[in-house]
Design an enzyme around this catalytic site. Structure first.
Site, PDB file in Angstrom:
ATOM      1  N   GLY A  12       7.610 -16.131  13.491  1.00 16.25           N
ATOM      2  CA  GLY A  12       7.470 -16.138  14.952  1.00 16.25           C
ATOM      3  C   GLY A  12       6.383 -15.191  15.424  1.00 16.25           C
ATOM      4  N   VAL A  65      11.847 -22.145  11.133  1.00 19.66           N
ATOM      5  CA  VAL A  65      12.678 -21.399  10.178  1.00 19.66           C
ATOM      6  C   VAL A  65      14.075 -22.005  10.020  1.00 19.66           C
ATOM      7  CG1 VAL A  65      11.464 -19.188  10.407  1.00 19.66           C
ATOM      8  CG2 VAL A  65      13.393 -19.698  11.937  1.00 19.66           C
ATOM      9  N   ASN A  91      11.416 -12.113  12.523  1.00 21.21           N
ATOM     10  CA  ASN A  91      11.256 -11.886  13.955  1.00 21.21           C
ATOM     11  C   ASN A  91      11.544 -13.123  14.802  1.00 21.21           C
ATOM     12  OD1 ASN A  91       9.915 -10.418  16.354  1.00 21.21           O
ATOM     13  ND2 ASN A  91       8.655 -12.260  16.155  1.00 21.21           N
ATOM     14  N   TYR A 156      23.791 -15.321  21.410  1.00 20.41           N
ATOM     15  CA  TYR A 156      22.675 -14.457  20.993  1.00 20.41           C
ATOM     16  C   TYR A 156      23.198 -13.137  20.410  1.00 20.41           C
ATOM     17  CZ  TYR A 156      18.222 -11.900  21.551  1.00 20.41           C
ATOM     18  OH  TYR A 156      17.072 -11.158  21.348  1.00 20.41           O
ATOM     19  N   ALA A 158      26.087 -12.541  19.060  1.00 21.64           N
ATOM     20  CA  ALA A 158      26.716 -12.796  17.759  1.00 21.64           C
ATOM     21  C   ALA A 158      25.648 -12.943  16.676  1.00 21.64           C
ATOM     22  CB  ALA A 158      27.574 -14.053  17.833  1.00 21.64           C
TER      23      ALA A 158
END
Ligand code: NAP
Length: 247
Positions: A12, A65, A91, A156, A158
């Site tokens: 990223g 990814v 990232n 997010y 979690a």
């Protein structure tokens, strides 16, 4: 001076924090970064840096990814072409916010898949190589959402908390190979991700003791240190960069 024979992989890297990492780390390392969609931005970044004197070579690779076949193919292609990376910065991340009562399974699984499983996908293929070098650094881009609950971000938070468990365990497993593994927990950073919060920005800033969002380059400063030989005795740690928000 560029650290010869060392290259670093950033997932990223086309925008935001990843872009700042690629741009600044390229002074010292050759860089490869991945992106999912931003073809033009990735090419512009690559062209700009590769035109700069005294910067390392930068390569952009389109690779989602979440796609384990894609990360496998990319990693083996990079190993063949460039050898083993010295550093890996996990990232790539997304948000799909909503309060839990309205959280769709699609947004729950989507965020976990991207932020957590995407990290697994890259490391699953790279770690067997990096351990053979007996020197290297893996950095997880987590978030303060991992340690501080945020309304609308159960998915997010979690995913980012899971990254902390992942990085602590991996740090223990890889320490005998002299590979360090650390996590960074940014607060609010000026990127496209936080542009989504533009209406709430003034109110959020009032809650930050340093009264501003971070500049992405401020995340680079820490990443640079964690990649450097000065931090070789630091592993399994979590670094909060949040202007004091979680004090
Ligand atoms: P951003 O500006 O939205 O950029 C996200 C980057 O990740 C882009 O390069 C994007 O590629 C890439 N990406 C997303 N999903 C991907 C996938 N499935 N495969 C490959 N690349 C993917 O985000 P950011 O603000 O720089 O955030 C970077 C990281 O820091 C994230 O993990 C985020 O959770 C974390 N973080 C950010 C903040 C903040 O305030 N900004 C705070 C705490 C933590 P495309 O351009 O192709 O979409």
């Amino acid at each position: 001076m560029r650290k010869k024979n060392r290259w670093v992989l950033v997932t990223g890297g086309s925008r935001g924090i990843g872009k700042a990492l690629v741009t600044n780390l390229s002074r010292d390392y050759d860089m490869v970064f991945t992106y999912a969609n931003s073809e033009e931005k990735a090419q512009a970044l690559t062209n700009n840096i590769n035109a700069m004197k005294d910067h390392g070579n930068v390569i952009a690779e389109k690779c989602d990814v979440r796609d384990i076949d894609c990360t496998k193919a990319l990693c083996s292609q990079l190993i063949d072409k460039l050898g083993t990376p010295y550093g890996i910065i996990c990232n790539a991340g997304i948000t799909r916010d909503n309060i839990f009562l309205k959280m769709s399974p699609e947004n729950w699984y989507g965020v976990i898949d991207n932020n957590l499983n995407g990290t697994f996908g890259i490391l699953h293929h790279m770690v067997p190589h990096i351990i053979q070098e007996k020197c290297g650094s893996i950095i997880f881009m987590s978030s303060i959402a991992a340690i501080k609950g945020v309304i609308g971000q159960t998915n997010y938070s979690a995913s980012k908390a899971a990254m902390l468990g992942f990085s602590r365990s991996l740090a223990q497993e890889l320490s005998r190979f002299k590979i360090t593994v650390n996590a960074i927990l940014p607060g609010f950073v000026e990127t496209d991700m936080t542009d989504l919060l533009s209406e709430q920005k003034k109110d959020i800033i009032k809650t930050i003791p340093l009264r501003r969002f971070a500049d992405p380059v401020e995340i680079y400063y820490l990443v640079d240190y964690l990649l450097s030989d000065k931090s070789r005795y630091i592993t399994g740690q979590e670094f909060v960069i949040d202007g004091g928000l979680t004090i």
